[in-house]
Design a protein around this motif. Sequence first.
Motif, PDB file in Angstrom:
ATOM      1  N   SER A  85      -9.118   7.733  -4.002  1.00 32.27           N
ATOM      2  CA  SER A  85      -8.561   9.077  -3.957  1.00 32.27           C
ATOM      3  C   SER A  85      -9.615  10.080  -3.538  1.00 32.27           C
ATOM      4  O   SER A  85     -10.803   9.926  -3.847  1.00 32.27           O
ATOM      5  CB  SER A  85      -7.999   9.443  -5.336  1.00 32.27           C
ATOM      6  OG  SER A  85      -7.401  10.721  -5.312  1.00 32.27           O
TER       7      SER A  85
ATOM      8  N   GLU B 227       0.843  -1.199   0.000  1.00 36.32           N
ATOM      9  CA  GLU B 227       0.000   0.000   0.000  1.00 36.32           C
ATOM     10  C   GLU B 227       0.874   1.243   0.000  1.00 36.32           C
ATOM     11  O   GLU B 227       1.798   1.366   0.814  1.00 36.32           O
ATOM     12  CB  GLU B 227      -0.928   0.022   1.206  1.00 36.32           C
ATOM     13  CG  GLU B 227      -1.817   1.266   1.248  1.00 36.32           C
ATOM     14  CD  GLU B 227      -2.820   1.256   2.401  1.00 36.32           C
ATOM     15  OE1 GLU B 227      -3.624   2.207   2.487  1.00 36.32           O
ATOM     16  OE2 GLU B 227      -2.776   0.303   3.192  1.00 36.32           O
TER      17      GLU B 227
ATOM     18  N   SER C  27       0.350   5.411   0.120  1.00 37.72           N
ATOM     19  CA  SER C  27      -0.610   6.494   0.314  1.00 37.72           C
ATOM     20  C   SER C  27       0.139   7.814   0.437  1.00 37.72           C
ATOM     21  O   SER C  27       1.265   7.868   0.949  1.00 37.72           O
ATOM     22  CB  SER C  27      -1.460   6.241   1.572  1.00 37.72           C
ATOM     23  OG  SER C  27      -0.643   6.040   2.703  1.00 37.72           O
ATOM     24  N   ASP C  28      -0.485   8.878  -0.057  1.00 37.73           N
ATOM     25  CA  ASP C  28       0.128  10.204   0.025  1.00 37.73           C
ATOM     26  C   ASP C  28      -0.893  11.209   0.524  1.00 37.73           C
ATOM     27  O   ASP C  28      -2.090  10.917   0.607  1.00 37.73           O
ATOM     28  CB  ASP C  28       0.684  10.632  -1.344  1.00 37.73           C
ATOM     29  CG  ASP C  28      -0.412  10.803  -2.394  1.00 37.73           C
ATOM     30  OD1 ASP C  28      -1.287  11.669  -2.194  1.00 37.73           O
ATOM     31  OD2 ASP C  28      -0.412  10.069  -3.406  1.00 37.73           O
ATOM     32  N   ASN C  29      -0.431  12.397   0.853  1.00 35.75           N
ATOM     33  CA  ASN C  29      -1.320  13.456   1.342  1.00 35.75           C
ATOM     34  C   ASN C  29      -1.491  14.548   0.291  1.00 35.75           C
ATOM     35  O   ASN C  29      -1.639  15.732   0.620  1.00 35.75           O
ATOM     36  CB  ASN C  29      -0.776  14.052   2.646  1.00 35.75           C
ATOM     37  CG  ASN C  29       0.570  14.761   2.446  1.00 35.75           C
ATOM     38  OD1 ASN C  29       1.224  14.576   1.414  1.00 35.75           O
ATOM     39  ND2 ASN C  29       0.982  15.562   3.417  1.00 35.75           N
TER      40      ASN C  29
ATOM     41  N   THR D 192      -4.211  10.135  -2.044  1.00 39.29           N
ATOM     42  CA  THR D 192      -4.488   8.954  -2.839  1.00 39.29           C
ATOM     43  C   THR D 192      -3.872   7.731  -2.185  1.00 39.29           C
ATOM     44  O   THR D 192      -2.782   7.808  -1.606  1.00 39.29           O
ATOM     45  CB  THR D 192      -3.926   9.116  -4.269  1.00 39.29           C
ATOM     46  OG1 THR D 192      -4.531  10.254  -4.880  1.00 39.29           O
ATOM     47  CG2 THR D 192      -4.191   7.882  -5.117  1.00 39.29           C
ATOM     48  N   SER D 193      -4.570   6.615  -2.291  1.00 38.67           N
ATOM     49  CA  SER D 193      -4.067   5.352  -1.756  1.00 38.67           C
ATOM     50  C   SER D 193      -4.151   4.282  -2.833  1.00 38.67           C
ATOM     51  O   SER D 193      -5.186   4.112  -3.472  1.00 38.67           O
ATOM     52  CB  SER D 193      -4.887   4.918  -0.526  1.00 38.67           C
ATOM     53  OG  SER D 193      -4.477   3.632  -0.079  1.00 38.67           O
TER      54      SER D 193
END
Length: 381
Positions: free
Chosen positions: A342, A303, A305-307, A347-348
Amino acid sequence: MTISTADRRLRVLHIEDSELDHQLIMAQLRRAGLNLELHRVDTLAEVRQALDEPWDAVISDYNLPGFSGLLVLDMLKESKRLLPFVLVSGEIGEDTAVAAMRTGASDYLLKKDLARLAPALLHAIEACESERARIEADRELLKSKQRLHELAGHLQTSVEMERAAIAREIHDDVGGSLTALKFDLAWINRHAQDPAVLQRVQSALETVTSAIEASQRIMHNLRPAILEQGLVAAVQWMAARFERRTGIVTTMRTSHDQMQLPAGVPLVAYRTAQEALTNVSKHAQATRVHIELSVDSGVLTLELSDNGVGIAAGALAKARSFGIRGLHERAATVGGWVDLSSNSKGTSLILSVPLMADAMDQLGGDEGAAVAHDPSAWGGA
């Protein structure tokens, strides 16, 4: 589709113990213009034998000597033959009729209402043929999808082989030539006396050194030799390198220090992470990225993920979203899948790959113990 009575002769099995009722039904159907062969049976043994033959439809009485029309319907269902079944009876209760329809009967009607039999029979045959066509279309679609997955797998393998060949050529030809050139420039630097020459040589050395580093970076992107150290080490290396190159804080957490995975899975996971990080650097406008790599219950999960700002609504459905499609196809080559979500907060992307049963037994490290890693501590990345 309309069944042409002029061009087609229907074979209909009639399960009926009354010869008089059989003749009435035959006369009614022929009066309606149907060209048909109506074959009557009235014992369970005859029914079993007759069901092995090809029929266009079955018309059955409900009350028969020693058995019922519902039993015939069950037999038809067990044989897995898709065949129109019309229940005709002198007297049938509503509960029985509902049970017959739920079991799979195409229609039911009373013997006093035989005028409705021909339309009901034709409608049942048409519906059955439409269902057969749908099933065949689904079967062909499934075959087509399978062929596409096989083609995607072949293309992925071909691409990786081509990448490896190009990487070897860069290493053997370009890398070797650049290294030899660097040695020659170093020799000139040691023996030259003219300050202007020394300055130009030093500048050339810096250019060659940069070119060597670029060729090494290109070779790694083409063929990630770091994977020989294992998927965990490779993703940690990638995360540290990504953080240094972009300035985006990148953290990683993994459930195991070492993972012995089936062939092909590490490369798929690595390329998925590589593609995801590339997308983050290009589009996300993120300041933080977190990577989770774990094996649990026989499933590898990666996985990222971002911010960042997320993916614009409708972007995933664009006809030319080949990057996202490529992720799905790449995952499918090892029996996995990709989930992408997202919103405005980020978004992941999750890659899931079911593993062989014995893969869990080969996992290194402490089972169930999550080990956090800070990629910035990898000085050699």
